[in-house]
Design a protein around this motif. Structure first.
Motif, PDB file in Angstrom:
ATOM      1  N   LEU A 161       0.868  -1.260  -0.165  1.00 33.34           N
ATOM      2  CA  LEU A 161      -0.057  -0.173  -0.015  1.00 33.34           C
ATOM      3  C   LEU A 161       0.777   1.050  -0.111  1.00 33.34           C
ATOM      4  CD1 LEU A 161      -2.869  -1.033   2.546  1.00 33.34           C
ATOM      5  CD2 LEU A 161      -2.502  -1.472  -0.064  1.00 33.34           C
ATOM      6  N   SER A 162       2.309   1.019  -0.054  1.00 33.11           N
ATOM      7  CA  SER A 162       3.010   2.338   0.059  1.00 33.11           C
ATOM      8  C   SER A 162       2.911   3.251  -1.017  1.00 33.11           C
ATOM      9  CB  SER A 162       4.351   1.832   0.142  1.00 33.11           C
ATOM     10  OG  SER A 162       4.930   1.158  -0.984  1.00 33.11           O
ATOM     11  N   ALA A 163       2.473   2.996  -2.073  1.00 31.75           N
ATOM     12  CA  ALA A 163       2.282   3.946  -3.279  1.00 31.75           C
ATOM     13  C   ALA A 163       0.957   4.734  -3.469  1.00 31.75           C
ATOM     14  CB  ALA A 163       2.581   3.140  -4.823  1.00 31.75           C
ATOM     15  N   LEU A 164      -0.067   4.303  -2.453  1.00 33.31           N
ATOM     16  CA  LEU A 164      -1.423   4.775  -2.239  1.00 33.31           C
ATOM     17  C   LEU A 164      -1.238   6.027  -1.563  1.00 33.31           C
ATOM     18  CD1 LEU A 164      -3.619   1.593  -2.173  1.00 33.31           C
ATOM     19  CD2 LEU A 164      -2.524   2.793  -4.149  1.00 33.31           C
ATOM     20  N   ASP A 165      -2.206   6.859  -1.790  1.00 30.59           N
ATOM     21  CA  ASP A 165      -2.467   8.024  -1.097  1.00 30.59           C
ATOM     22  C   ASP A 165      -2.967   7.872   0.385  1.00 30.59           C
ATOM     23  OD1 ASP A 165      -5.418   8.377  -1.158  1.00 30.59           O
ATOM     24  OD2 ASP A 165      -5.145   9.179  -3.211  1.00 30.59           O
ATOM     25  N   LYS A 166      -2.928   8.599   1.508  1.00 29.85           N
ATOM     26  CA  LYS A 166      -3.495   8.430   2.687  1.00 29.85           C
ATOM     27  C   LYS A 166      -4.857   7.833   2.686  1.00 29.85           C
ATOM     28  CE  LYS A 166      -3.996  10.569   7.390  1.00 29.85           C
ATOM     29  NZ  LYS A 166      -5.497  10.027   7.373  1.00 29.85           N
ATOM     30  N   ASN A 167      -5.941   8.414   1.939  1.00 30.87           N
ATOM     31  CA  ASN A 167      -7.233   7.905   2.229  1.00 30.87           C
ATOM     32  C   ASN A 167      -7.463   6.601   1.538  1.00 30.87           C
ATOM     33  OD1 ASN A 167      -8.193  10.271   3.295  1.00 30.87           O
ATOM     34  ND2 ASN A 167      -8.733  11.224   1.573  1.00 30.87           N
ATOM     35  N   MET A 168      -6.807   6.291   0.022  1.00 35.43           N
ATOM     36  CA  MET A 168      -6.726   5.079  -0.432  1.00 35.43           C
ATOM     37  C   MET A 168      -6.060   3.862   0.413  1.00 35.43           C
ATOM     38  SD  MET A 168      -8.011   3.560  -2.765  1.00 35.43           S
ATOM     39  CE  MET A 168      -8.349   4.802  -3.878  1.00 35.43           C
ATOM     40  N   ARG A 169      -4.996   4.212   1.299  1.00 36.82           N
ATOM     41  CA  ARG A 169      -4.254   3.193   2.040  1.00 36.82           C
ATOM     42  C   ARG A 169      -5.188   2.829   3.284  1.00 36.82           C
ATOM     43  NH1 ARG A 169       0.221   6.502   2.206  1.00 36.82           N
ATOM     44  NH2 ARG A 169      -0.458   7.083   4.480  1.00 36.82           N
ATOM     45  N   GLU A 170      -5.723   3.772   3.698  1.00 41.38           N
ATOM     46  CA  GLU A 170      -6.969   3.530   4.803  1.00 41.38           C
ATOM     47  C   GLU A 170      -7.773   2.653   4.421  1.00 41.38           C
ATOM     48  OE1 GLU A 170      -7.958   7.280   6.542  1.00 41.38           O
ATOM     49  OE2 GLU A 170      -5.904   7.474   7.583  1.00 41.38           O
ATOM     50  N   GLN A 171      -8.541   2.952   3.244  1.00 40.76           N
ATOM     51  CA  GLN A 171      -9.567   2.087   2.621  1.00 40.76           C
ATOM     52  C   GLN A 171      -9.156   0.695   2.271  1.00 40.76           C
ATOM     53  OE1 GLN A 171     -11.527   3.936  -0.910  1.00 40.76           O
ATOM     54  NE2 GLN A 171     -12.381   1.833  -1.574  1.00 40.76           N
ATOM     55  N   MET A 172      -7.939   0.620   1.716  1.00 40.29           N
ATOM     56  CA  MET A 172      -7.423  -0.595   1.465  1.00 40.29           C
ATOM     57  C   MET A 172      -7.009  -1.513   2.622  1.00 40.29           C
ATOM     58  SD  MET A 172      -7.539  -1.642  -1.841  1.00 40.29           S
ATOM     59  CE  MET A 172      -6.206  -3.126  -1.472  1.00 40.29           C
ATOM     60  N   GLN A 173      -6.639  -1.195   3.679  1.00 36.07           N
ATOM     61  CA  GLN A 173      -6.498  -1.634   4.949  1.00 36.07           C
ATOM     62  C   GLN A 173      -8.008  -2.302   5.395  1.00 36.07           C
ATOM     63  OE1 GLN A 173      -4.773   1.139   7.929  1.00 36.07           O
ATOM     64  NE2 GLN A 173      -3.214   1.584   6.489  1.00 36.07           N
ATOM     65  N   ILE A 174      -8.926  -1.593   5.216  1.00 34.10           N
ATOM     66  CA  ILE A 174     -10.222  -2.037   5.524  1.00 34.10           C
ATOM     67  C   ILE A 174     -10.427  -3.332   4.749  1.00 34.10           C
ATOM     68  CG2 ILE A 174     -12.633  -1.794   5.665  1.00 34.10           C
ATOM     69  CD1 ILE A 174     -11.950   1.094   6.448  1.00 34.10           C
ATOM     70  N   GLU A 175     -10.229  -3.187   3.310  1.00 37.35           N
ATOM     71  CA  GLU A 175     -10.586  -4.207   2.485  1.00 37.35           C
ATOM     72  C   GLU A 175      -9.602  -5.607   2.725  1.00 37.35           C
ATOM     73  OE1 GLU A 175     -12.787  -4.582  -0.232  1.00 37.35           O
ATOM     74  OE2 GLU A 175     -13.605  -2.898   0.962  1.00 37.35           O
ATOM     75  N   LEU A 176      -8.489  -5.294   3.035  1.00 36.65           N
ATOM     76  CA  LEU A 176      -7.313  -6.274   3.409  1.00 36.65           C
ATOM     77  C   LEU A 176      -8.036  -7.057   4.616  1.00 36.65           C
ATOM     78  CD1 LEU A 176      -3.871  -4.863   2.716  1.00 36.65           C
ATOM     79  CD2 LEU A 176      -4.932  -6.872   1.486  1.00 36.65           C
ATOM     80  N   ILE A 179     -10.888  -9.050   3.626  1.00 35.96           N
ATOM     81  CA  ILE A 179     -10.803 -10.186   2.843  1.00 35.96           C
ATOM     82  C   ILE A 179     -10.160 -11.435   3.751  1.00 35.96           C
ATOM     83  CG2 ILE A 179      -9.262 -11.086   0.911  1.00 35.96           C
ATOM     84  CD1 ILE A 179      -9.827  -8.275  -0.340  1.00 35.96           C
ATOM     85  N   HIS A 180      -9.110 -10.861   4.530  1.00 34.49           N
ATOM     86  CA  HIS A 180      -8.424 -11.969   5.543  1.00 34.49           C
ATOM     87  C   HIS A 180      -9.353 -12.853   6.279  1.00 34.49           C
ATOM     88  CE1 HIS A 180      -6.160 -13.169   9.111  1.00 34.49           C
ATOM     89  NE2 HIS A 180      -5.452 -13.877   8.206  1.00 34.49           N
ATOM     90  N   GLN A 181     -10.297 -11.864   6.719  1.00 33.27           N
ATOM     91  CA  GLN A 181     -11.180 -12.266   7.758  1.00 33.27           C
ATOM     92  C   GLN A 181     -12.285 -13.581   6.873  1.00 33.27           C
ATOM     93  OE1 GLN A 181     -13.182  -8.899   9.396  1.00 33.27           O
ATOM     94  NE2 GLN A 181     -11.640  -8.804  11.225  1.00 33.27           N
ATOM     95  N   GLN A 182     -12.453 -13.297   5.724  1.00 28.71           N
ATOM     96  CA  GLN A 182     -13.183 -14.163   4.760  1.00 28.71           C
ATOM     97  C   GLN A 182     -12.529 -15.208   4.464  1.00 28.71           C
ATOM     98  OE1 GLN A 182     -15.435 -11.737   2.049  1.00 28.71           O
ATOM     99  NE2 GLN A 182     -16.469 -13.413   1.154  1.00 28.71           N
ATOM    100  N   VAL A 183     -11.453 -15.090   4.008  1.00 30.02           N
ATOM    101  CA  VAL A 183     -10.689 -16.110   3.381  1.00 30.02           C
ATOM    102  C   VAL A 183     -10.113 -16.955   4.402  1.00 30.02           C
ATOM    103  CG1 VAL A 183      -8.788 -16.900   1.777  1.00 30.02           C
ATOM    104  CG2 VAL A 183     -10.554 -14.877   1.187  1.00 30.02           C
ATOM    105  N   GLY A 184      -9.354 -16.320   5.716  1.00 26.12           N
ATOM    106  CA  GLY A 184      -8.739 -16.816   6.819  1.00 26.12           C
ATOM    107  C   GLY A 184      -7.254 -17.535   6.352  1.00 26.12           C
ATOM    108  N   ILE A 185      -6.720 -17.069   5.234  1.00 27.84           N
ATOM    109  CA  ILE A 185      -5.423 -17.491   4.685  1.00 27.84           C
ATOM    110  C   ILE A 185      -4.215 -16.977   5.768  1.00 27.84           C
ATOM    111  CG2 ILE A 185      -5.037 -15.726   3.084  1.00 27.84           C
ATOM    112  CD1 ILE A 185      -3.664 -17.365   1.330  1.00 27.84           C
TER     113      ILE A 185
END
Length: 357
Positions: A161-176, A179-185
């Protein structure tokens, strides 16, 4: 059982020791962040786990099996790079399908898997587009989908996420996290961003100068740092240096000030000891009547409005103290004002007095 184990893993590049005697166990389904500054050894550790680098010493086990001599493409690992590494001439669906085509999966199975994983990352309606038609966050989700599509047993992410701006990074953190909770990998995530590691992780591995300094939950690493480096690298901190006093937990701090902790100090061979208090644990005003507290009066040198609160920089005895305060404190904590401060011994944590390396 432990899905991943590092046993005495070291990596040398000529005379440079990139990783030194790393030991770690990661359980099935955990999300573990490798956190540290540039050059601390976290990415070299990830590259050895992935099979792109060979350890100079030590063992790496996946599912209980040694993999030091197993090629990277046979380790059943998914990898997401900082640069996304998407094929610009292929559609999103074709990018995601690529690992399955290399593995010669049936066409129907590939189509079903691509649809499933694109839906998982919220890009089902973007399957026919090219990477250049997507935002940076969407491209990162494509890279994640490509790493997940063949259902690896371990997912590695190298500062994705280092190449993303602050708002996009925070949104992707939520998404990650979703996804981790759903997939469990089982997931290993490399980052130098402390807030990112705190937000995403079940546990954090703190790296410094090639060594693992601490492994723990985000709360443990923040509230109970095991080293001076961990205390200063993760979050904001106030550190008092000095010598133990007559009572357990008492520090005769530099500048003639006494600080009390609720736990015994750990002095080094020279008799030096050290205490940590976080800025949010220091309060402006007088302690409640009858409360046991550390108290002092400091002069405000600057006040920074952080939006959700104030960061007050105060001076006492020739040193700086950082205090987190509500915006309402601005009336009494203006620049140049003398303010009373207090905090409890329970919020004062003993740490080793010097860097370990």
């Amino acid at each position: 059982m432990s899905h991943l184990q590092l046993v005495g893993v070291s990596k040398r590049y000529g005379a440079v020791q990139a990783v030194i005697d790393a030991a770690l166990e990661v359980q099935d389904g955990e999300f573990v962040s490798l956190l540290g500054p540039s050059g601390s050894g976290k990415t070299s550790t990830l590259m050895m786990i992935a099979g792109f680098e060979e350890p100079s010493e030590g063992s790496i086990l996946l599912g209980g099996q040694h993999v030091e001599n197993v090629p990277s493409n046979r380790r059943d690992i998914g990898m997401v790079f900082q640069s996304y590494a998407l094929f610009p001439h292929l559609s999103i669906a074709e990018n995601v399908a690529f690992p399955l085509k290399v593995r010669r999966r049936p066409a129907a199975a590939i189509d079903a898997a691509v649809k499933r994983v694109l839906a998982l990352v919220g890009l089902a309606d973007k399957a026919d587009r090219k990477p250049k038609q997507l935002s940076g966050g969407q491209q990162q989700r494509v890279a994640l989908a490509r790493a997940l599509v063949y259902e690896p047993k371990l997912l590695l992410l190298d500062e994705p996420l280092s190449a993303l701006d602050k708002n996009m990074r925070e949104q992707m953190q939520i998404e990650l996290r979703r996804i981790h909770q759903q997939v469990g990998i089982t997931t290993l995530y490399v980052t130098h961003d402390q807030s990112e590691a705190m937000t995403l992780s079940d546990r954090i591995v703190v790296f410094n100068h090639g060594r693992i300094e601490q492994v723990g939950t985000p709360l443990d690493v923040y509230a109970h740092p095991a080293s001076r480096f961990a205390a200063t690298f993760i979050g904001d901190s106030n550190i008092f240096d000095g010598r133990p006093g007559a009572s357990p937990g008492e520090l005769l701090a530099e500048g003639g000030f006494t600080v009390r902790a609720s736990r015994p100090l750990a002095a080094d061979r020279s008799g030096q000891a050290c205490l940590l208090v976080r800025p949010e644990d220091i309060h402006i005003g007088q302690p409640p009547e009858g409360a046991v507290a550390n108290t002092l009066v400091a002069r405000v040198s600057s006040v920074l409005n952080m939006g959700s609160g104030l960061l007050v920089i105060a001076q006492y005895g020739g040193r700086e103290l950082r205090v987190r305060a509500p915006v309402s404190a601005l009336a009494s904590a203006g620049e140049g004002a003398s303010i009373p401060l207090w905090w409890t011994p329970e919020s004062t944590w003993p740490i080793p007095p010097a860097a370990t390396h």
